[in-house]
Design a protein around this motif. Structure first.
Motif, PDB file in Angstrom:
ATOM      1  N   ASP A  98       0.687  -1.338  -0.030  1.00 52.35           N
ATOM      2  CA  ASP A  98      -0.017  -0.029   0.128  1.00 52.35           C
ATOM      3  C   ASP A  98       0.950   1.368   0.050  1.00 52.35           C
ATOM      4  O   ASP A  98       1.432   1.394   1.084  1.00 52.35           O
ATOM      5  N   VAL A  99       1.099   2.032  -0.980  1.00 48.31           N
ATOM      6  CA  VAL A  99       2.018   2.946  -1.163  1.00 48.31           C
ATOM      7  C   VAL A  99       1.482   4.092  -0.235  1.00 48.31           C
ATOM      8  O   VAL A  99       2.358   4.773   0.093  1.00 48.31           O
ATOM      9  N   ASP A 100       0.228   4.558  -0.214  1.00 56.60           N
ATOM     10  CA  ASP A 100      -0.039   5.503   0.538  1.00 56.60           C
ATOM     11  C   ASP A 100       0.180   5.174   2.226  1.00 56.60           C
ATOM     12  O   ASP A 100       0.912   6.001   2.773  1.00 56.60           O
ATOM     13  N   LYS A 101       0.206   4.114   2.458  1.00 54.99           N
ATOM     14  CA  LYS A 101       0.584   3.722   3.912  1.00 54.99           C
ATOM     15  C   LYS A 101       2.031   3.761   4.054  1.00 54.99           C
ATOM     16  O   LYS A 101       2.808   4.198   5.287  1.00 54.99           O
ATOM     17  N   ILE A 102       2.828   3.342   3.157  1.00 56.22           N
ATOM     18  CA  ILE A 102       4.173   3.196   3.042  1.00 56.22           C
ATOM     19  C   ILE A 102       4.916   4.653   3.279  1.00 56.22           C
ATOM     20  O   ILE A 102       5.984   4.927   3.739  1.00 56.22           O
ATOM     21  N   MET A 103       4.389   5.619   2.220  1.00 52.43           N
ATOM     22  CA  MET A 103       4.774   6.774   2.279  1.00 52.43           C
ATOM     23  C   MET A 103       4.758   7.561   3.687  1.00 52.43           C
ATOM     24  O   MET A 103       5.275   8.426   4.036  1.00 52.43           O
ATOM     25  N   VAL A 104       3.390   7.262   4.344  1.00 56.35           N
ATOM     26  CA  VAL A 104       3.155   7.908   5.746  1.00 56.35           C
ATOM     27  C   VAL A 104       4.327   7.291   6.535  1.00 56.35           C
ATOM     28  O   VAL A 104       4.826   7.837   7.398  1.00 56.35           O
ATOM     29  N   LEU A 105       4.600   5.984   6.506  1.00 56.53           N
ATOM     30  CA  LEU A 105       5.467   5.358   7.498  1.00 56.53           C
ATOM     31  C   LEU A 105       7.000   6.058   7.109  1.00 56.53           C
ATOM     32  O   LEU A 105       7.602   6.341   8.112  1.00 56.53           O
ATOM     33  N   VAL A 106       7.496   6.006   5.923  1.00 58.94           N
ATOM     34  CA  VAL A 106       8.850   6.645   5.607  1.00 58.94           C
ATOM     35  C   VAL A 106       8.908   8.092   5.963  1.00 58.94           C
ATOM     36  O   VAL A 106       9.713   8.479   6.635  1.00 58.94           O
ATOM     37  N   ASP A 107       7.724   8.851   5.674  1.00 58.76           N
ATOM     38  CA  ASP A 107       7.961  10.232   6.177  1.00 58.76           C
ATOM     39  C   ASP A 107       7.808  10.542   7.367  1.00 58.76           C
ATOM     40  O   ASP A 107       8.395  11.339   7.980  1.00 58.76           O
ATOM     41  N   ARG A 108       7.216   9.553   8.190  1.00 56.72           N
ATOM     42  CA  ARG A 108       6.917  10.038   9.686  1.00 56.72           C
ATOM     43  C   ARG A 108       8.184   9.339  10.434  1.00 56.72           C
ATOM     44  O   ARG A 108       8.621   9.903  11.329  1.00 56.72           O
ATOM     45  N   MET A 109       8.676   8.131   9.939  1.00 53.28           N
ATOM     46  CA  MET A 109       9.571   7.411  10.792  1.00 53.28           C
ATOM     47  C   MET A 109      11.238   7.641  10.363  1.00 53.28           C
ATOM     48  O   MET A 109      12.043   7.680  11.240  1.00 53.28           O
ATOM     49  N   LEU A 110      11.390   7.945   8.910  1.00 54.74           N
ATOM     50  CA  LEU A 110      12.605   7.993   8.408  1.00 54.74           C
ATOM     51  C   LEU A 110      13.215   9.317   8.114  1.00 54.74           C
ATOM     52  O   LEU A 110      14.238   9.672   8.404  1.00 54.74           O
TER      53      LEU A 110
ATOM     54  N   GLY B 175       8.384   2.478  -2.474  1.00 63.20           N
ATOM     55  CA  GLY B 175       8.419   1.482  -3.405  1.00 63.20           C
ATOM     56  C   GLY B 175       9.414   0.358  -2.871  1.00 63.20           C
ATOM     57  O   GLY B 175       9.298  -0.780  -3.192  1.00 63.20           O
ATOM     58  N   ALA B 176      10.714   0.864  -2.456  1.00 70.41           N
ATOM     59  CA  ALA B 176      11.846   0.038  -1.942  1.00 70.41           C
ATOM     60  C   ALA B 176      11.089  -0.695  -0.616  1.00 70.41           C
ATOM     61  O   ALA B 176      11.547  -1.850  -0.648  1.00 70.41           O
ATOM     62  N   LEU B 177      10.490  -0.210   0.170  1.00 65.18           N
ATOM     63  CA  LEU B 177      10.262  -0.708   1.640  1.00 65.18           C
ATOM     64  C   LEU B 177       9.029  -1.789   1.035  1.00 65.18           C
ATOM     65  O   LEU B 177       9.405  -3.042   1.972  1.00 65.18           O
ATOM     66  N   SER B 178       8.228  -1.688   0.012  1.00 62.07           N
ATOM     67  CA  SER B 178       7.467  -2.638  -0.062  1.00 62.07           C
ATOM     68  C   SER B 178       8.031  -3.947  -0.645  1.00 62.07           C
ATOM     69  O   SER B 178       7.580  -5.181  -0.556  1.00 62.07           O
ATOM     70  N   GLN B 179       9.522  -3.911  -0.995  1.00 63.04           N
ATOM     71  CA  GLN B 179      10.011  -5.051  -1.357  1.00 63.04           C
ATOM     72  C   GLN B 179      10.837  -5.517  -0.168  1.00 63.04           C
ATOM     73  O   GLN B 179      11.860  -6.638  -0.635  1.00 63.04           O
ATOM     74  N   VAL B 180      10.908  -5.170   0.963  1.00 63.00           N
ATOM     75  CA  VAL B 180      11.819  -5.773   2.152  1.00 63.00           C
ATOM     76  C   VAL B 180      11.274  -7.090   2.432  1.00 63.00           C
ATOM     77  O   VAL B 180      10.134  -7.128   2.702  1.00 63.00           O
ATOM     78  N   THR B 181      12.343  -8.228   2.507  1.00 57.25           N
ATOM     79  CA  THR B 181      11.821  -9.260   2.769  1.00 57.25           C
ATOM     80  C   THR B 181      12.995  -9.996   3.981  1.00 57.25           C
ATOM     81  O   THR B 181      12.621  -9.735   4.970  1.00 57.25           O
ATOM     82  N   ASN B 182      13.787 -10.794   3.280  1.00 57.36           N
ATOM     83  CA  ASN B 182      14.778 -11.550   4.161  1.00 57.36           C
ATOM     84  C   ASN B 182      16.117 -11.038   4.247  1.00 57.36           C
ATOM     85  O   ASN B 182      16.951 -11.730   4.470  1.00 57.36           O
ATOM     86  N   GLN B 183      16.325  -9.721   3.991  1.00 55.85           N
ATOM     87  CA  GLN B 183      17.528  -9.308   3.665  1.00 55.85           C
ATOM     88  C   GLN B 183      18.211  -9.008   5.336  1.00 55.85           C
ATOM     89  O   GLN B 183      17.554  -8.872   6.337  1.00 55.85           O
TER      90      GLN B 183
ATOM     91  N   ALA C  22       6.533  17.572 -12.222  1.00 57.44           N
ATOM     92  CA  ALA C  22       5.900  16.695 -13.321  1.00 57.44           C
ATOM     93  C   ALA C  22       6.276  15.163 -12.856  1.00 57.44           C
ATOM     94  O   ALA C  22       5.351  14.191 -13.132  1.00 57.44           O
ATOM     95  N   ARG C  23       7.578  14.967 -12.677  1.00 56.05           N
ATOM     96  CA  ARG C  23       8.167  13.733 -12.321  1.00 56.05           C
ATOM     97  C   ARG C  23       7.324  13.102 -11.030  1.00 56.05           C
ATOM     98  O   ARG C  23       6.856  11.915 -11.158  1.00 56.05           O
ATOM     99  N   ASN C  24       6.982  13.803 -10.120  1.00 54.27           N
ATOM    100  CA  ASN C  24       6.200  13.385  -8.885  1.00 54.27           C
ATOM    101  C   ASN C  24       4.697  13.148  -9.196  1.00 54.27           C
ATOM    102  O   ASN C  24       4.258  12.103  -8.931  1.00 54.27           O
ATOM    103  N   LYS C  25       4.354  13.895 -10.041  1.00 53.95           N
ATOM    104  CA  LYS C  25       2.863  13.688 -10.427  1.00 53.95           C
ATOM    105  C   LYS C  25       2.750  12.409 -11.495  1.00 53.95           C
ATOM    106  O   LYS C  25       1.767  11.356 -11.132  1.00 53.95           O
TER     107      LYS C  25
ATOM    108  N   ALA D  33       0.882   8.974 -10.337  1.00 50.87           N
ATOM    109  CA  ALA D  33      -0.380   8.394 -11.382  1.00 50.87           C
ATOM    110  C   ALA D  33       0.083   6.962 -11.716  1.00 50.87           C
ATOM    111  O   ALA D  33      -0.989   6.049 -11.520  1.00 50.87           O
ATOM    112  N   SER D  34       1.441   6.688 -11.782  1.00 54.17           N
ATOM    113  CA  SER D  34       1.831   5.407 -11.973  1.00 54.17           C
ATOM    114  C   SER D  34       1.552   4.374 -10.992  1.00 54.17           C
ATOM    115  O   SER D  34       0.987   3.109 -11.149  1.00 54.17           O
ATOM    116  N   ALA D  35       1.614   4.813  -9.626  1.00 58.04           N
ATOM    117  CA  ALA D  35       1.596   4.115  -8.538  1.00 58.04           C
ATOM    118  C   ALA D  35       0.123   3.909  -8.110  1.00 58.04           C
ATOM    119  O   ALA D  35      -0.414   2.696  -7.603  1.00 58.04           O
TER     120      ALA D  35
END
Length: 212
Positions: free
Chosen positions: A58-70, A113-121, A201-204, A208-210
Motif C-alpha cells: 500500500d503506497v499511501d501507507k508506506i509513504m506515511v511510514l517513511v515520511d513519519r519514521m525515516l 517502493g523500496a520498502l514494499s520489497q523488504v523481505t529477508n535481507q 511533473a516527475r512526482n505527478k 499516477a503510475s502508482a
C-alpha cells in the motif's frame, strides 16, 4: 529522466539497509550513529510486520511510514542544496523551499517502493573509523540477501544530540552526486524554475503510475 532503474535499485538497497540494520556499536556519549539507525530499523520493521497493508505494498501507507519514521532523520536542506549545486545559492528562499519539498516527495516515493520489497535481507555493519568526538562520520554496511552483497555507506552529521543522514553511497555511487548531475542539466537548460517544474511533473507521473 530523474529516476532511472539503477538509481531506484540503489535507493532500494539503501532503504533495506536503513530498515534492517541490527548490529550495535559503542560510542563514548549519547547515541552512536549506527545505534540510531538500529533503533529506527527496529521501529520500521515492527511497523511493517504489524501492518498487512504495508507488507502488501500500500503506497499511501508506506509513504506515511517513511515520511513519519525515516525522513525526520535526514538533513533535507543540506541534501537538496548539494543535489542542486551552485544553482541553490542563486535560488530565492521560495524557490529553495519548493525544491526541497519536491525533492523530498521524489525521495519518499522512491523509498516507499523500496520498502514494499523488504523481505529477508540482513545487514552487516563494518567497523567505524571514527573517534568519539567526530561530528561527521561514515557508516559502512553490506546488505545481504539474494545475489551478491550490496555495499551501502551512510554519511551522517551530528545535529545536537542526534545524527542526520545527508548522503548515501550504494555500490560506489553517491545518491546526491547522481542527482546533482541530472539537476545540473535541468538548471542549465531551463533554470531553477525549470528544474522545479520538472520535479513537479516527475512526482505527478510517479503518483499516477502508482495509482494504476
Amino acid at each position: 529522466m530523474l529516476m532511472n532503474r539503477r538509481l531506484f535499485t540503489q535507493s532500494a538497497a539503501a532503504v533495506v539497509s536503513l530498515a534492517l540494520l541490527s548490529s550495535p556499536s559503542a560510542w563514548a556519549a549519547g547515541e552512536a550513529p549506527d545505534d540510531m539507525i538500529k533503533r529506527l530499523s527496529n521501529e520500521v520493521l515492527d511497523t511493517i510486520r504489524n501492518d498487512p497493508s504495508i507488507k502488501s505494498g500500500d503506497v499511501d501507507k508506506i509513504m506515511v511510514l517513511v515520511d513519519r519514521m525515516l525522513m525526520p532523520h535526514v538533513n533535507f536542506r543540506r541534501m537538496t542544496a548539494a543535489a542542486v549545486g551552485p544553482g541553490w545559492r542563486k535560488a530565492t528562499p521560495e524557490q529553495q523551499k519548493r525544491l526541497q519539498d519536491e525533492f523530498k516527495i521524489l525521495l519518499v516515493r522512491t523509498y516507499s517502493g523500496a520498502l514494499s520489497q523488504v523481505t529477508n535481507q540482513s545487514v552487516e555493519v563494518k567497523p567505524m573509523r571514527a573517534a568519539a568526538g567526530d561530528k561527521d562520520v561514515l557508516v559502512r554496511t553490506e546488505v545481504r540477501g539474494k545475489g551478491d552483497p550490496v555495499q551501502v555507506d551512510y554519511r551522517l552529521e551530528q545535529d545536537g544530540n542526534s545524527w542526520k543522514i545527508y548522503n548515501l553511497n550504494v555500490l560506489g555511487v553517491w545518491i546526491v552526486d547522481t542527482y546533482r548531475t541530472q539537476f545540473a542539466q535541468e538548471v542549465n537548460a531551463k533554470g531553477i524554475d525549470g528544474l522545479i517544474d520538472t520535479l513537479v511533473a516527475r512526482n505527478k507521473a510517479n503518483a499516477a503510475s502508482a495509482a494504476k
